[in-house]
Motif scaffolding. Structure first.
Motif, PDB file in Angstrom:
ATOM      1  N   ASP A 118       0.845  -1.189   0.000  1.00 26.08           N
ATOM      2  CA  ASP A 118       0.000   0.000   0.000  1.00 26.08           C
ATOM      3  C   ASP A 118       0.882   1.241   0.000  1.00 26.08           C
ATOM      4  O   ASP A 118       1.021   1.943   0.995  1.00 26.08           O
ATOM      5  CB  ASP A 118      -0.922  -0.002   1.222  1.00 26.08           C
ATOM      6  CG  ASP A 118      -1.811   1.238   1.266  1.00 26.08           C
ATOM      7  OD1 ASP A 118      -2.148   1.761   0.189  1.00 26.08           O
ATOM      8  OD2 ASP A 118      -2.160   1.676   2.381  1.00 26.08           O
ATOM      9  N   GLY A 125      -2.978   4.040  -5.975  1.00 22.35           N
ATOM     10  CA  GLY A 125      -3.439   3.039  -6.925  1.00 22.35           C
ATOM     11  C   GLY A 125      -3.258   1.619  -6.410  1.00 22.35           C
ATOM     12  O   GLY A 125      -3.346   0.670  -7.190  1.00 22.35           O
ATOM     13  N   PRO A 159      -3.856  -2.026  -4.318  1.00 21.53           N
ATOM     14  CA  PRO A 159      -5.017  -2.902  -4.160  1.00 21.53           C
ATOM     15  C   PRO A 159      -5.879  -2.529  -2.964  1.00 21.53           C
ATOM     16  O   PRO A 159      -7.101  -2.679  -3.009  1.00 21.53           O
ATOM     17  CB  PRO A 159      -4.379  -4.289  -3.982  1.00 21.53           C
ATOM     18  CG  PRO A 159      -3.057  -4.194  -4.673  1.00 21.53           C
ATOM     19  CD  PRO A 159      -2.587  -2.793  -4.432  1.00 21.53           C
ATOM     20  N   THR A 191      -8.106   0.343  -3.981  1.00 21.70           N
ATOM     21  CA  THR A 191      -9.139  -0.179  -4.883  1.00 21.70           C
ATOM     22  C   THR A 191     -10.229  -0.890  -4.093  1.00 21.70           C
ATOM     23  O   THR A 191     -11.424  -0.719  -4.366  1.00 21.70           O
ATOM     24  CB  THR A 191      -8.515  -1.151  -5.901  1.00 21.70           C
ATOM     25  OG1 THR A 191      -7.556  -0.450  -6.697  1.00 21.70           O
ATOM     26  CG2 THR A 191      -9.585  -1.728  -6.818  1.00 21.70           C
ATOM     27  N   ILE A 193     -12.431   1.695  -2.425  1.00 26.35           N
ATOM     28  CA  ILE A 193     -13.343   2.328  -3.385  1.00 26.35           C
ATOM     29  C   ILE A 193     -14.534   1.403  -3.669  1.00 26.35           C
ATOM     30  O   ILE A 193     -15.690   1.852  -3.711  1.00 26.35           O
ATOM     31  CB  ILE A 193     -12.595   2.671  -4.681  1.00 26.35           C
ATOM     32  CG1 ILE A 193     -11.566   3.769  -4.427  1.00 26.35           C
ATOM     33  CG2 ILE A 193     -13.578   3.109  -5.773  1.00 26.35           C
ATOM     34  CD1 ILE A 193     -10.601   3.977  -5.577  1.00 26.35           C
ATOM     35  N   LYS A 194     -14.271   0.124  -3.843  1.00 22.76           N
ATOM     36  CA  LYS A 194     -15.363  -0.813  -4.099  1.00 22.76           C
ATOM     37  C   LYS A 194     -16.327  -0.891  -2.920  1.00 22.76           C
ATOM     38  O   LYS A 194     -17.548  -1.024  -3.107  1.00 22.76           O
ATOM     39  CB  LYS A 194     -14.786  -2.198  -4.402  1.00 22.76           C
ATOM     40  CG  LYS A 194     -14.093  -2.302  -5.753  1.00 22.76           C
ATOM     41  CD  LYS A 194     -13.578  -3.720  -5.995  1.00 22.76           C
ATOM     42  CE  LYS A 194     -12.946  -3.862  -7.367  1.00 22.76           C
ATOM     43  NZ  LYS A 194     -12.425  -5.237  -7.604  1.00 22.76           N
ATOM     44  N   ASP A 251      -3.981   5.942 -16.014  1.00 22.19           N
ATOM     45  CA  ASP A 251      -4.463   5.690 -14.648  1.00 22.19           C
ATOM     46  C   ASP A 251      -5.972   5.576 -14.598  1.00 22.19           C
ATOM     47  O   ASP A 251      -6.528   4.713 -13.906  1.00 22.19           O
ATOM     48  CB  ASP A 251      -3.989   6.803 -13.715  1.00 22.19           C
ATOM     49  CG  ASP A 251      -2.501   6.740 -13.421  1.00 22.19           C
ATOM     50  OD1 ASP A 251      -1.874   5.720 -13.797  1.00 22.19           O
ATOM     51  OD2 ASP A 251      -1.960   7.690 -12.829  1.00 22.19           O
ATOM     52  N   THR A 268      -7.161   2.303 -15.908  1.00 22.63           N
ATOM     53  CA  THR A 268      -6.917   1.276 -14.886  1.00 22.63           C
ATOM     54  C   THR A 268      -7.982   1.323 -13.794  1.00 22.63           C
ATOM     55  O   THR A 268      -8.513   0.288 -13.379  1.00 22.63           O
ATOM     56  CB  THR A 268      -5.521   1.461 -14.268  1.00 22.63           C
ATOM     57  OG1 THR A 268      -4.526   1.340 -15.291  1.00 22.63           O
ATOM     58  CG2 THR A 268      -5.263   0.429 -13.192  1.00 22.63           C
ATOM     59  N   ILE A 269      -8.301   2.520 -13.329  1.00 16.61           N
ATOM     60  CA  ILE A 269      -9.325   2.669 -12.280  1.00 16.61           C
ATOM     61  C   ILE A 269     -10.669   2.161 -12.776  1.00 16.61           C
ATOM     62  O   ILE A 269     -11.379   1.422 -12.073  1.00 16.61           O
ATOM     63  CB  ILE A 269      -9.438   4.146 -11.846  1.00 16.61           C
ATOM     64  CG1 ILE A 269      -8.133   4.635 -11.223  1.00 16.61           C
ATOM     65  CG2 ILE A 269     -10.595   4.323 -10.861  1.00 16.61           C
ATOM     66  CD1 ILE A 269      -8.059   6.137 -11.077  1.00 16.61           C
ATOM     67  N   ASN A 310     -10.673  -1.526 -12.811  1.00 17.41           N
ATOM     68  CA  ASN A 310     -10.613  -2.094 -11.459  1.00 17.41           C
ATOM     69  C   ASN A 310     -11.961  -2.069 -10.749  1.00 17.41           C
ATOM     70  O   ASN A 310     -12.252  -2.950  -9.932  1.00 17.41           O
ATOM     71  CB  ASN A 310      -9.577  -1.350 -10.618  1.00 17.41           C
ATOM     72  CG  ASN A 310      -8.150  -1.707 -10.982  1.00 17.41           C
ATOM     73  OD1 ASN A 310      -7.901  -2.712 -11.653  1.00 17.41           O
ATOM     74  ND2 ASN A 310      -7.203  -0.887 -10.561  1.00 17.41           N
ATOM     75  N   ILE A 311     -12.788  -1.061 -11.029  1.00 17.78           N
ATOM     76  CA  ILE A 311     -14.083  -0.967 -10.352  1.00 17.78           C
ATOM     77  C   ILE A 311     -15.202  -1.624 -11.165  1.00 17.78           C
ATOM     78  O   ILE A 311     -16.373  -1.521 -10.805  1.00 17.78           O
ATOM     79  CB  ILE A 311     -14.450   0.495 -10.036  1.00 17.78           C
ATOM     80  CG1 ILE A 311     -14.583   1.330 -11.313  1.00 17.78           C
ATOM     81  CG2 ILE A 311     -13.424   1.110  -9.095  1.00 17.78           C
ATOM     82  CD1 ILE A 311     -15.003   2.778 -11.055  1.00 17.78           C
ATOM     83  N   TYR A 322      -8.599  12.114  -6.785  1.00 16.59           N
ATOM     84  CA  TYR A 322      -7.196  11.757  -6.546  1.00 16.59           C
ATOM     85  C   TYR A 322      -6.400  13.052  -6.443  1.00 16.59           C
ATOM     86  O   TYR A 322      -6.161  13.723  -7.438  1.00 16.59           O
ATOM     87  CB  TYR A 322      -6.655  10.887  -7.677  1.00 16.59           C
ATOM     88  CG  TYR A 322      -7.208   9.480  -7.681  1.00 16.59           C
ATOM     89  CD1 TYR A 322      -6.517   8.433  -7.069  1.00 16.59           C
ATOM     90  CD2 TYR A 322      -8.432   9.187  -8.279  1.00 16.59           C
ATOM     91  CE1 TYR A 322      -7.027   7.142  -7.058  1.00 16.59           C
ATOM     92  CE2 TYR A 322      -8.951   7.904  -8.276  1.00 16.59           C
ATOM     93  CZ  TYR A 322      -8.237   6.881  -7.663  1.00 16.59           C
ATOM     94  OH  TYR A 322      -8.759   5.608  -7.653  1.00 16.59           O
TER      95      TYR A 322
END
Length: 544
Positions: free
Chosen positions: A182, A186, A188, A191, A194-195, A284, A287-288, A291-292, A405
């Motif tokens: 961490d 960005g 895990p 992420t 955020i989820k 980025d 990627t975000i 990821n979501i 961000y």
């Protein structure tokens, strides 16, 4: 998320305070404060934090390097982008922490003087009423009191908070946090956070469910397909009236503005957009989005043909609705260009929640809460960086859910709450409904604040002064069935024609006012000038 504590942190006895408890008047209520001895000197905490790797001493040390960083008694003031809240309408009985009357046996008390320069480093715990926007888990403040070795005076830092009663799901996420991985926004862990914010918003926020149900979520004319992780993104034109979730990006282009869609590159963009060729911010946000679990992304510089006046005029007129209907808008707040990126590196020790089992008993002793895991962390201060870009204000206000961000952390905002990495359970939000009897005044004042915040912002094209507020104006027009006149409203002309540029400004702010060479708005409108300071004077009291 295993916490390492030194002997001094572990030895704090909840039933043997150095001083207190003391009950103090604060505003319309009272606070209860209690002091505990920690160590003999600043040197002990420094060695323990940096050599002994004590997580709690590390947070204490960071707080001591920022004395008086936060006043724990600060009153809540509404941000421009908050829904207006009114403490008078709140059920005050529901706000606050119940503090028990605590009586110590005299032999358990250590009658210490907290202001004695020769005294030890003290940790104070303050139980206070919570603010209207605040979760009950956040109304216990922690301060460090120590003696400055140079001036030999006592200093206090209010940069910490004791957190308890976090949701079980959130505790599970925090316990799984790996501080070795961490190391950026960005990671895990972020992420996963955020989820969890998305899940909470979808399943637990009634106001958010209603907003989503009412939103059409129609895909824009063009979107970027990012569904397949194994292939490059590409620009697509979905069939008309296609209803699916999508993500928007709000960003600063930068001076180069080199990566955009033009007439000559439109066909290539429809075939493929090489991920490696994208600027860092675009990489980025792709990627975000992946990821979501989202498939579609909208970026203005890629989804609007920039050298086609016809396409730009048509699509820019829809921008307010595009941001309004997006499932999430990602704000690259920390980047001044598309090469800046969304993700920033950080020291995970500064933002982690430090488990403090010795304070579990303190909470159960002084409050009506059941004993539960407690954590000490740096005090979270909700803040949105001051954006300089004119179009961003509209994007901030109209977006349903915001994922921000900045240079410090990732944060979340939705109609139900706002949260960040340092306040993962979020702040509550209280809002008016449009049926409220005070809504007319709220909207009037809010429009004035929006104009004052917008006027100094920068625009690449001067002619965009009014279009950049067009989406917000359309939303206001749903409440005010009246004419919108070059930045003013017909039913408020008497009040808002009194706008002015202050003669005197702060000493560090030089007044800059000019009129553009080309006509943009009538001279009686604030939009006719460029200025770094504008005041929308209310004349309601004089003209009624």
């Amino acid at each position: 998320m295993e916490t390492h504590l030194c002997a001094a942190c572990s030895a704090i006895n909840p039933r043997q305070p150095y001083h207190g408890p003391e009950r103090l008047k604060s505003g319309n209520g009272f606070i209860t404060r209690i002091f505990y001895s920690h160590s003999d000197s600043l040197d002990h905490i420094t060695i323990s934090a940096e050599v002994g790797q004590c997580d709690m001493c590390y947070l204490f040390l960071q707080a001591m390097r920022n004395p008086d960083a936060v006043d724990p008694q600060w009153e809540y003031s509404s941000e421009l982008f908050d829904e207006f809240s009114d403490p008078e309408n709140a059920n005050t009985a529901a706000f606050g922490v119940s503090v028990k009357d605590m009586t110590y046996f005299e032999e358990d008390m250590v009658s210490g003087d907290i202001d004695n320069p020769e005294g030890p480093v003290l940790i104070s715990i303050t139980f206070r009423n919570r603010r209207i926007d605040e979760a009950e888990s956040r109304c216990i403040d922690v301060a460090v009191h120590w003696t400055d070795p140079v001036t030999v005076t006592r200093i206090i830092s209010h940069d910490l908070i004791l957190v308890s009663s976090l949701p079980e799901k959130l505790i599970q996420i925090l316990q799984m946090r790996d501080i070795t991985s961490d190391n950026s926004t960005g990671s895990p862990f972020v992420t996963g956070l955020i989820k969890e914010w998305m899940r909470t918003c979808d399943e637990e926020h009634e106001i958010c469910r209603k907003r989503r149900a009412a939103s059409k979520r129609r895909l824009p004319t063009r979107v970027i397909s990012v569904e397949n992780n194994e292939t490059n993104p590409k620009l697509i034109c979905p069939p008309a009236n296609t209803f699916e979730d999508y993500v928007c990006l709000s960003h600063c282009w930068g001076r180069s503005q080199h990566f955009k869609t033009e007439t000559t590159s439109l066909e290539d963009r429809m075939a493929s957009i090489a991920f490696s060729a994208m600027p860092r911010t675009f990489q980025d946000v792709v990627t975000i989005t992946r990821n979501i679990g989202m498939k579609h992304l909208w970026i203005d510089s890629l989804c609007i043909v920039q050298d086609s006046e016809e396409d730009w005029n048509r699509e820019s007129a829809k921008m307010g609705r595009i941001y309004h209907d997006a499932s999430i808008t990602i704000f690259a707040e920390g980047a001044d260009s598309d090469d800046g990126g969304c993700f920033v590196s950080h020291n995970s020790r500064e933002k982690r929640l430090c488990r403090s089992p010795m304070f579990d008993e303190i909470i159960s002793l002084f409050t009506s809460r059941a004993q539960s895991p407690s954590y000490i962390q740096a005090q979270g201060q909700w803040r949105l960086p001051l954006h300089q870009r004119g179009w961003v204000l509209q994007e901030q206000i109209l977006s349903f859910r915001s994922l921000n961000y900045d240079l410090w952390e990732a944060s979340w905002r939705c109609p139900g709450f706002q949260g960040c990495e340092c306040v993962p359970e979020g702040f509550l939000r209280v809002s008016f409904t449009h049926q409220d009897s005070k809504m007319e005044k709220v909207l009037s004042d809010q429009w004035a604040q929006i104009v004052e915040k917008f006027a100094p912002r920068k625009l690449t094209c001067s002619k965009d002064k009014l279009p950049a507020l067009g989406g917000i104006a359309k939303e206001f027009s749903q409440y005010w069935q009246t004419d919108y006149l070059a930045g003013l409203w017909r039913h408020q002309l008497r009040e808002h024609l009194a706008w002015s540029v202050p003669v005197r400004t702060h000493s560090s702010c030089v007044r800059q006012t000019s009129r553009p060479p080309e006509f943009r708005a009538p001279s009686w409108s604030w939009a006719s000038i460029d200025t770094n300071r504008l005041r929308m004077q209310s004349m309601r009291g004089y003209l009624s």
